[in-house]
Design a protein around this motif. Structure first.
Motif, PDB file in Angstrom:
ATOM      1  N   LEU A 282       0.811  -1.220   0.000  1.00  0.00           N
ATOM      2  CA  LEU A 282       0.000   0.000   0.000  1.00  0.00           C
ATOM      3  C   LEU A 282       0.844   1.269   0.000  1.00  0.00           C
ATOM      4  O   LEU A 282       0.304   2.368  -0.061  1.00  0.00           O
ATOM      5  N   ILE A 283       2.160   1.116   0.061  1.00  0.00           N
ATOM      6  CA  ILE A 283       3.036   2.280   0.121  1.00  0.00           C
ATOM      7  C   ILE A 283       3.252   2.847  -1.278  1.00  0.00           C
ATOM      8  O   ILE A 283       3.614   2.117  -2.204  1.00  0.00           O
ATOM      9  N   GLU A 284       3.007   4.153  -1.428  1.00  0.00           N
ATOM     10  CA  GLU A 284       3.041   4.801  -2.740  1.00  0.00           C
ATOM     11  C   GLU A 284       4.299   5.621  -2.987  1.00  0.00           C
ATOM     12  O   GLU A 284       4.756   5.720  -4.117  1.00  0.00           O
ATOM     13  N   GLY A 285       4.842   6.249  -1.965  1.00  0.00           N
ATOM     14  CA  GLY A 285       6.003   7.098  -2.190  1.00  0.00           C
ATOM     15  C   GLY A 285       6.288   7.980  -0.992  1.00  0.00           C
ATOM     16  O   GLY A 285       5.866   7.692   0.127  1.00  0.00           O
ATOM     17  N   THR A 286       6.993   9.073  -1.249  1.00  0.00           N
ATOM     18  CA  THR A 286       7.369  10.000  -0.185  1.00  0.00           C
ATOM     19  C   THR A 286       7.269  11.430  -0.715  1.00  0.00           C
ATOM     20  O   THR A 286       7.431  11.648  -1.925  1.00  0.00           O
ATOM     21  N   PRO A 287       6.949  12.409   0.125  1.00  0.00           N
ATOM     22  CA  PRO A 287       6.918  13.799  -0.356  1.00  0.00           C
ATOM     23  C   PRO A 287       8.268  14.220  -0.934  1.00  0.00           C
ATOM     24  O   PRO A 287       9.314  13.925  -0.358  1.00  0.00           O
ATOM     25  N   TRP A 288       8.216  14.921  -2.065  1.00  0.00           N
ATOM     26  CA  TRP A 288       9.422  15.364  -2.761  1.00  0.00           C
ATOM     27  C   TRP A 288       9.710  16.824  -2.419  1.00  0.00           C
ATOM     28  O   TRP A 288      10.706  17.142  -1.796  1.00  0.00           O
ATOM     29  N   PHE A 289       8.815  17.717  -2.858  1.00  0.00           N
ATOM     30  CA  PHE A 289       8.940  19.128  -2.505  1.00  0.00           C
ATOM     31  C   PHE A 289       7.576  19.792  -2.653  1.00  0.00           C
ATOM     32  O   PHE A 289       6.697  19.313  -3.360  1.00  0.00           O
ATOM     33  N   VAL A 290       7.410  20.909  -1.953  1.00  0.00           N
ATOM     34  CA  VAL A 290       6.165  21.678  -1.983  1.00  0.00           C
ATOM     35  C   VAL A 290       6.202  22.607  -3.199  1.00  0.00           C
ATOM     36  O   VAL A 290       7.153  23.371  -3.361  1.00  0.00           O
ATOM     37  N   TYR A 291       5.177  22.528  -4.052  1.00  0.00           N
ATOM     38  CA  TYR A 291       5.129  23.424  -5.210  1.00  0.00           C
ATOM     39  C   TYR A 291       4.141  24.573  -5.004  1.00  0.00           C
ATOM     40  O   TYR A 291       4.156  25.552  -5.749  1.00  0.00           O
ATOM     41  N   PHE A 292       3.297  24.475  -3.966  1.00  0.00           N
ATOM     42  CA  PHE A 292       2.379  25.560  -3.646  1.00  0.00           C
ATOM     43  C   PHE A 292       1.860  25.339  -2.236  1.00  0.00           C
ATOM     44  O   PHE A 292       1.744  24.194  -1.779  1.00  0.00           O
ATOM     45  N   SER A 293       1.556  26.419  -1.533  1.00  0.00           N
ATOM     46  CA  SER A 293       1.030  26.300  -0.172  1.00  0.00           C
ATOM     47  C   SER A 293       0.170  27.511   0.151  1.00  0.00           C
ATOM     48  O   SER A 293       0.546  28.653  -0.145  1.00  0.00           O
ATOM     49  N   MET A 294      -1.008  27.242   0.738  1.00  0.00           N
ATOM     50  CA  MET A 294      -1.930  28.322   1.098  1.00  0.00           C
ATOM     51  C   MET A 294      -2.619  27.966   2.410  1.00  0.00           C
ATOM     52  O   MET A 294      -3.018  26.818   2.610  1.00  0.00           O
TER      53      MET A 294
ATOM     54  N   ASP B  94      -5.604  28.629   5.624  1.00  0.00           N
ATOM     55  CA  ASP B  94      -7.063  28.658   5.643  1.00  0.00           C
ATOM     56  C   ASP B  94      -7.642  30.023   5.288  1.00  0.00           C
ATOM     57  O   ASP B  94      -8.818  30.134   4.936  1.00  0.00           O
ATOM     58  N   ASP B  95      -6.818  31.056   5.398  1.00  0.00           N
ATOM     59  CA  ASP B  95      -7.267  32.409   5.068  1.00  0.00           C
ATOM     60  C   ASP B  95      -6.908  32.790   3.630  1.00  0.00           C
ATOM     61  O   ASP B  95      -6.960  33.968   3.270  1.00  0.00           O
ATOM     62  N   TYR B  96      -6.515  31.777   2.840  1.00  0.00           N
ATOM     63  CA  TYR B  96      -6.154  31.974   1.425  1.00  0.00           C
ATOM     64  C   TYR B  96      -4.929  32.868   1.252  1.00  0.00           C
ATOM     65  O   TYR B  96      -4.789  33.571   0.256  1.00  0.00           O
ATOM     66  N   VAL B  97      -4.051  32.819   2.237  1.00  0.00           N
ATOM     67  CA  VAL B  97      -2.783  33.534   2.140  1.00  0.00           C
ATOM     68  C   VAL B  97      -1.710  32.549   1.690  1.00  0.00           C
ATOM     69  O   VAL B  97      -1.543  31.482   2.284  1.00  0.00           O
ATOM     70  N   VAL B  98      -1.002  32.916   0.621  1.00  0.00           N
ATOM     71  CA  VAL B  98       0.039  32.030   0.092  1.00  0.00           C
ATOM     72  C   VAL B  98       1.226  32.011   1.045  1.00  0.00           C
ATOM     73  O   VAL B  98       1.703  33.060   1.491  1.00  0.00           O
ATOM     74  N   ARG B  99       1.692  30.819   1.373  1.00  0.00           N
ATOM     75  CA  ARG B  99       2.881  30.669   2.222  1.00  0.00           C
ATOM     76  C   ARG B  99       4.107  30.611   1.297  1.00  0.00           C
ATOM     77  O   ARG B  99       4.607  29.528   0.968  1.00  0.00           O
ATOM     78  N   TRP B 100       4.597  31.760   0.915  1.00  0.00           N
ATOM     79  CA  TRP B 100       5.696  31.804  -0.049  1.00  0.00           C
ATOM     80  C   TRP B 100       6.955  31.121   0.468  1.00  0.00           C
ATOM     81  O   TRP B 100       7.736  30.569  -0.314  1.00  0.00           O
ATOM     82  N   ASP B 101       7.168  31.159   1.786  1.00  0.00           N
ATOM     83  CA  ASP B 101       8.405  30.604   2.339  1.00  0.00           C
ATOM     84  C   ASP B 101       8.445  29.083   2.275  1.00  0.00           C
ATOM     85  O   ASP B 101       9.502  28.480   2.482  1.00  0.00           O
ATOM     86  N   ARG B 102       7.313  28.425   1.971  1.00  0.00           N
ATOM     87  CA  ARG B 102       7.288  26.963   1.904  1.00  0.00           C
ATOM     88  C   ARG B 102       7.457  26.433   0.473  1.00  0.00           C
ATOM     89  O   ARG B 102       7.781  25.263   0.278  1.00  0.00           O
ATOM     90  N   ILE B 103       7.230  27.286  -0.512  1.00  0.00           N
ATOM     91  CA  ILE B 103       7.243  26.844  -1.906  1.00  0.00           C
ATOM     92  C   ILE B 103       8.666  26.491  -2.340  1.00  0.00           C
ATOM     93  O   ILE B 103       9.621  27.235  -2.096  1.00  0.00           O
ATOM     94  N   GLY B 104       8.783  25.328  -2.974  1.00  0.00           N
ATOM     95  CA  GLY B 104      10.077  24.834  -3.429  1.00  0.00           C
ATOM     96  C   GLY B 104      10.871  24.096  -2.377  1.00  0.00           C
ATOM     97  O   GLY B 104      11.968  23.602  -2.665  1.00  0.00           O
ATOM     98  N   LYS B 105      10.325  23.981  -1.160  1.00  0.00           N
ATOM     99  CA  LYS B 105      11.064  23.364  -0.054  1.00  0.00           C
ATOM    100  C   LYS B 105      10.775  21.854   0.028  1.00  0.00           C
ATOM    101  O   LYS B 105       9.654  21.409  -0.212  1.00  0.00           O
ATOM    102  N   THR B 106      11.790  21.100   0.398  1.00  0.00           N
ATOM    103  CA  THR B 106      11.635  19.683   0.700  1.00  0.00           C
ATOM    104  C   THR B 106      11.199  19.542   2.155  1.00  0.00           C
ATOM    105  O   THR B 106      11.302  20.500   2.940  1.00  0.00           O
TER     106      THR B 106
END
Length: 272
Positions: free
Chosen positions: A218-230, A232-244
């Protein structure tokens, strides 16, 4: 010879630009290389947050059986979940897998114990006894706190130093309102070819303490990197984008994730 190679490259380029070629390439990437995945719940706070959109590395633990996107129907029925076995998850890995009780759902948790390992939770503290034995434990977990119980060496809270996003909720007390597995669980031995998963948000995670270890199939994989993050208030978390995931556990992103949790989850007493 050079002309043949150039003609072949030109034909491949034309095919890749066709509708058929594009669909085949996209499906190949989704099935075998990387798949978009959104963190749907808070069980991995503070390492991964609700609203993190990431690419899953599909080939990290072998080649899982391809499923039709959205319908989650296996394209190759009758397999055990993999068409090619590969590496197994390591202790401490963040793993994306199919929920054993409903394989159409994907969960993401941290692997805390391997096949043959023993573990228990006491007063919300995780203890593990890796199957390799005491000598291995002293070397592999040097710097960790050990407890000897009935002649066996147990590692106390083995992953917190390396993965500071792991935490307990001090507001959750043993008052009968939360399942007992949050406070005390086990001891158990992890079955062969299965892996014990727990969320980093320990007191809010619906994980292997409640529905058992996860089979390798049942194991599919592992997180690679964040390509977008927002949030609950629809504010983009720019500091997380591109991060492993490793990047997100460093000072800065992790501090902001903790502050967001403390601010937004003041009345949260759920499991997810």
């Amino acid at each position: 010879m050079k002309k043949k190679v150039l003609n072949s490259l030109h034909s491949a380029y034309k095919f890749s630009n066709s509708w058929t070629g594009t669909i085949i390439i996209v499906l190949f990437v989704i099935f075998f290389v990387a798949q978009a995945f959104r963190i749907p719940s808070g069980s991995m706070k503070d390492s991964l947050l609700i609203g993190d959109h990431l690419f899953a590395k599909k080939f990290a633990y072998g080649i899982s059986t391809p499923h039709i996107p959205f319908l989650e129907i296996p394209l190759i029925p009758g397999t055990d979940g993999h068409i090619l076995d590969g590496d197994e998850p390591k202790r401490g890995d963040i793993v994306i897998f199919r929920y054993p009780n409903n394989t159409q759902l994907h969960y993401v948790k941290r692997c805390v114990a391997l096949p043959g390992d023993e573990l228990f939770v006491m007063d919300k503290v995780l203890y593990i006894h890796p199957h390799e034995g005491d000598e291995y434990i002293r070397k592999a977990f040097a710097g960790s706190e050990f407890v000897e119980i009935e002649g066996k060496l147990w590692v106390k809270n083995p992953y917190i130093a390396q993965h500071p996003g792991i935490h307990n909720d001090e507001r959750i007390v043993n008052d009968g309102m939360m399942p007992m597995e949050i406070f005390n669980f086990g001891p158990v031995v992890v079955p062969e070819k299965q892996y014990f998963m727990m969320g980093d948000n320990r007191d809010h995670s619906n994980d292997s303490r409640f529905w058992g270890a996860v089979p390798y199939g049942l194991i599919e994989g592992t997180p690679w990197f964040v390509y977008f993050s927002m949030d609950d208030d629809y504010v983009v978390r720019w500091d997380r984008i591109g991060k492993t995931p490793s990047d997100l556990e460093q000072k800065g992103p992790l501090d902001r994730a903790i502050a967001e949790r403390v601010r937004q989850d003041a009345n949260d007493h759920e499991l997810y």
